[in-house]
Design a protein around this motif. Structure first.
Motif, PDB file in Angstrom:
ATOM      1  N   VAL A 109      45.329  26.634  53.523  1.00  0.00           N
ATOM      2  CA  VAL A 109      45.611  25.630  52.505  1.00  0.00           C
ATOM      3  C   VAL A 109      46.222  26.349  51.309  1.00  0.00           C
ATOM      4  O   VAL A 109      46.140  27.557  51.181  1.00  0.00           O
ATOM      5  N   THR A 110      46.841  25.579  50.429  1.00  0.00           N
ATOM      6  CA  THR A 110      47.433  26.140  49.208  1.00  0.00           C
ATOM      7  C   THR A 110      46.691  25.575  48.010  1.00  0.00           C
ATOM      8  O   THR A 110      46.547  24.361  47.865  1.00  0.00           O
ATOM      9  N   ARG A 111      46.178  26.476  47.172  1.00  0.00           N
ATOM     10  CA  ARG A 111      45.487  26.092  45.943  1.00  0.00           C
ATOM     11  C   ARG A 111      46.141  26.816  44.777  1.00  0.00           C
ATOM     12  O   ARG A 111      46.606  27.953  44.917  1.00  0.00           O
ATOM     13  N   GLU A 112      46.178  26.177  43.625  1.00  0.00           N
ATOM     14  CA  GLU A 112      46.713  26.838  42.447  1.00  0.00           C
ATOM     15  C   GLU A 112      46.032  26.304  41.199  1.00  0.00           C
ATOM     16  O   GLU A 112      45.476  25.208  41.184  1.00  0.00           O
ATOM     17  N   GLY A 113      46.075  27.122  40.155  1.00  0.00           N
ATOM     18  CA  GLY A 113      45.459  26.744  38.888  1.00  0.00           C
ATOM     19  C   GLY A 113      45.173  27.973  38.056  1.00  0.00           C
ATOM     20  O   GLY A 113      45.495  29.104  38.438  1.00  0.00           O
ATOM     21  N   TRP A 114      44.546  27.764  36.909  1.00  0.00           N
ATOM     22  CA  TRP A 114      44.189  28.873  36.031  1.00  0.00           C
ATOM     23  C   TRP A 114      43.067  29.689  36.652  1.00  0.00           C
ATOM     24  O   TRP A 114      42.137  29.150  37.244  1.00  0.00           O
ATOM     25  N   GLY A 115      43.173  31.001  36.500  1.00  0.00           N
ATOM     26  CA  GLY A 115      42.131  31.890  36.984  1.00  0.00           C
ATOM     27  C   GLY A 115      41.098  32.165  35.906  1.00  0.00           C
ATOM     28  O   GLY A 115      41.039  31.487  34.876  1.00  0.00           O
ATOM     29  N   ASP A 116      40.275  33.176  36.157  1.00  0.00           N
ATOM     30  CA  ASP A 116      39.232  33.549  35.196  1.00  0.00           C
ATOM     31  C   ASP A 116      39.831  34.314  34.014  1.00  0.00           C
ATOM     32  O   ASP A 116      40.714  35.164  34.180  1.00  0.00           O
ATOM     33  N   LEU A 117      39.332  34.023  32.819  1.00  0.00           N
ATOM     34  CA  LEU A 117      39.720  34.747  31.616  1.00  0.00           C
ATOM     35  C   LEU A 117      39.041  36.115  31.622  1.00  0.00           C
ATOM     36  O   LEU A 117      37.824  36.215  31.819  1.00  0.00           O
ATOM     37  N   GLU A 118      39.811  37.174  31.397  1.00  0.00           N
ATOM     38  CA  GLU A 118      39.286  38.530  31.391  1.00  0.00           C
ATOM     39  C   GLU A 118      39.518  39.149  30.013  1.00  0.00           C
ATOM     40  O   GLU A 118      40.627  39.132  29.491  1.00  0.00           O
ATOM     41  N   ILE A 119      38.448  39.683  29.428  1.00  0.00           N
ATOM     42  CA  ILE A 119      38.511  40.275  28.092  1.00  0.00           C
ATOM     43  C   ILE A 119      38.007  41.710  28.176  1.00  0.00           C
ATOM     44  O   ILE A 119      36.925  41.968  28.722  1.00  0.00           O
ATOM     45  N   LYS A 128      39.778  67.383  21.652  1.00  0.00           N
ATOM     46  CA  LYS A 128      40.938  68.267  21.632  1.00  0.00           C
ATOM     47  C   LYS A 128      41.224  68.866  23.004  1.00  0.00           C
ATOM     48  O   LYS A 128      42.218  69.562  23.177  1.00  0.00           O
ATOM     49  N   ILE A 129      40.348  68.598  23.963  1.00  0.00           N
ATOM     50  CA  ILE A 129      40.489  69.180  25.294  1.00  0.00           C
ATOM     51  C   ILE A 129      41.147  68.211  26.259  1.00  0.00           C
ATOM     52  O   ILE A 129      42.084  68.556  26.979  1.00  0.00           O
ATOM     53  N   LEU A 130      40.665  66.968  26.276  1.00  0.00           N
ATOM     54  CA  LEU A 130      41.171  65.944  27.172  1.00  0.00           C
ATOM     55  C   LEU A 130      41.463  64.676  26.394  1.00  0.00           C
ATOM     56  O   LEU A 130      40.865  64.415  25.352  1.00  0.00           O
ATOM     57  N   ASN A 131      42.391  63.874  26.898  1.00  0.00           N
ATOM     58  CA  ASN A 131      42.538  62.510  26.422  1.00  0.00           C
ATOM     59  C   ASN A 131      41.502  61.667  27.169  1.00  0.00           C
ATOM     60  O   ASN A 131      41.444  61.680  28.392  1.00  0.00           O
ATOM     61  N   MET A 132      40.677  60.971  26.436  1.00  0.00           N
ATOM     62  CA  MET A 132      39.562  60.251  27.058  1.00  0.00           C
ATOM     63  C   MET A 132      39.373  58.891  26.409  1.00  0.00           C
ATOM     64  O   MET A 132      39.530  58.750  25.199  1.00  0.00           O
ATOM     65  N   ALA A 133      39.028  57.901  27.228  1.00  0.00           N
ATOM     66  CA  ALA A 133      38.720  56.564  26.713  1.00  0.00           C
ATOM     67  C   ALA A 133      37.574  55.970  27.509  1.00  0.00           C
ATOM     68  O   ALA A 133      37.444  56.195  28.714  1.00  0.00           O
ATOM     69  N   LEU A 134      36.738  55.202  26.834  1.00  0.00           N
ATOM     70  CA  LEU A 134      35.675  54.432  27.454  1.00  0.00           C
ATOM     71  C   LEU A 134      36.037  52.955  27.360  1.00  0.00           C
ATOM     72  O   LEU A 134      36.542  52.505  26.327  1.00  0.00           O
ATOM     73  N   SER A 135      35.804  52.210  28.408  1.00  0.00           N
ATOM     74  CA  SER A 135      36.245  50.819  28.429  1.00  0.00           C
ATOM     75  C   SER A 135      35.154  49.895  28.945  1.00  0.00           C
ATOM     76  O   SER A 135      34.230  50.311  29.655  1.00  0.00           O
ATOM     77  N   GLY A 136      35.269  48.635  28.575  1.00  0.00           N
ATOM     78  CA  GLY A 136      34.388  47.591  29.069  1.00  0.00           C
ATOM     79  C   GLY A 136      35.193  46.328  29.319  1.00  0.00           C
ATOM     80  O   GLY A 136      36.182  46.070  28.618  1.00  0.00           O
ATOM     81  N   TRP A 137      34.798  45.569  30.309  1.00  0.00           N
ATOM     82  CA  TRP A 137      35.566  44.378  30.696  1.00  0.00           C
ATOM     83  C   TRP A 137      34.607  43.284  31.123  1.00  0.00           C
ATOM     84  O   TRP A 137      33.607  43.537  31.799  1.00  0.00           O
ATOM     85  N   VAL A 138      34.876  42.066  30.723  1.00  0.00           N
ATOM     86  CA  VAL A 138      34.083  40.928  31.165  1.00  0.00           C
ATOM     87  C   VAL A 138      35.018  39.854  31.701  1.00  0.00           C
ATOM     88  O   VAL A 138      36.085  39.595  31.137  1.00  0.00           O
ATOM     89  N   LYS A 139      34.641  39.280  32.828  1.00  0.00           N
ATOM     90  CA  LYS A 139      35.370  38.167  33.419  1.00  0.00           C
ATOM     91  C   LYS A 139      34.570  36.900  33.174  1.00  0.00           C
ATOM     92  O   LYS A 139      33.406  36.786  33.581  1.00  0.00           O
ATOM     93  N   LEU A 140      35.188  35.938  32.481  1.00  0.00           N
ATOM     94  CA  LEU A 140      34.530  34.674  32.160  1.00  0.00           C
ATOM     95  C   LEU A 140      34.944  33.598  33.166  1.00  0.00           C
ATOM     96  O   LEU A 140      36.113  33.521  33.552  1.00  0.00           O
ATOM     97  N   PRO A 141      34.026  32.745  33.594  1.00  0.00           N
ATOM     98  CA  PRO A 141      34.291  31.795  34.684  1.00  0.00           C
ATOM     99  C   PRO A 141      35.092  30.570  34.231  1.00  0.00           C
ATOM    100  O   PRO A 141      34.553  29.474  34.071  1.00  0.00           O
TER     101      PRO A 141
END
Length: 267
Positions: A109-119, A128-141
């Protein structure tokens, strides 16, 4: 120089922190917040080990705000899925699909529409040794037409890179996802890891290649292993362009993915 991570967050696929293709450099120093908006199109195809072809077309729109060492990103995709009615795009879980056990497996079947909002949010760690980042992500229904699980998911991640002489930048990342508990699903915590190389081609274009492994939160689908490559380019001060693709290397991955992203600076 604009940070490598901010360059790529604008141009990589929808779940940027779950599907990152490169790693961070030092954040750009500026006199105030920087705003960017991007949009594009992504297509992926495969049977994901099911024996039935599944096609997913996504049109994501993202807004990014960068200030100092902090970056915030919000992404909302519009999706079109061709396949069995129980197929659910994986979103921030870092996986292409899940299966909804509450839905019978019907013919295509074919379905379409808005997906989940991701923030998502990313913080550049002073080093000074490495480029580093910490991240967090939430998917809202927010998904329509059974294009989501109906529950929020959370992902934590870390990314590192090290610029080398000659413009070569090896990078690696790891992410850990805590899925929600939608009724009928049997989901478990999962992880994903990426490693690769990036290099500048001229002063405005970057090429990258990476290998990515993503454990599956569901026992119904195999792990997602894929080879990713792409180009990102700055077109003047305001515009950016990204082209990317991937080839599946496991049953749980799409056979191939291809996409295009266009970004515009709002400052």
């Amino acid at each position: 120089m604009r940070s490598l991570l901010s360059f790529l967050l604008l141009l990589t696929p929808v779940a940027a922190f779950a599907d990152e293709s490169a790693a961070p450099a030092s954040p750009e120093k500026n006199g105030g917040p920087q705003f960017e908006i991007s949009t594009g199109v992504e297509y992926e195809e495969g049977d994901y080990g099911t024996g039935t072809e599944i096609n997913i077309l996504s049109a994501p729109t993202s807004l990014k705000v960068a200030t100092g060492r902090l970056q915030l990103v919000a992404t909302l995709p519009y999706r079109r899925v061709e396949g069995p009615s129980n197929v659910v795009p994986g979103g921030v879980l870092g996986l292409p699909i899940l299966f909804d056990p509450n839905q019978p497996q019907s013919d295509n079947v074919t379905r379409e529409g808005w997906g989940d909002l991701e923030i998502g949010a990313s913080y550049f760690v002073p080093s000074k040794i490495l480029n580093m980042a910490l991240s967090g992500w939430v998917k809202l229904p927010t998904a329509e037409n059974n294009l989501g699980t109906g529950k929020s998911d959370y992902t934590l991640g870390a990314e590192v890179s090290k610029p080398l002489p000659g413009g070569i930048i090896p990078f690696a990342s790891v992410n850990y996802t805590l899925p929600g508990s939608p009724e009928g699903y049997n989901l478990q915590d999962s992880y994903a890891a990426t490693g690769g190389l990036a290099a500048m081609i001229g002063s405005r274009t970057q090429a990258y290649v990476s290998y990515r492994y993503a454990d599956n939160a569901s026992e119904l689908v195999a792990s997602d292993q894929r080879l990713i490559t792409g180009l990102n380019s700055r077109l003047g001060k305001a515009f950016s362009l990204g082209l990317y693709g991937s080839a599946g290397m496991s049953e749980g991955a799409p056979e191939f993915t291809t996409g295009l992203r266009i970004g515009v600076s709002l400052n």
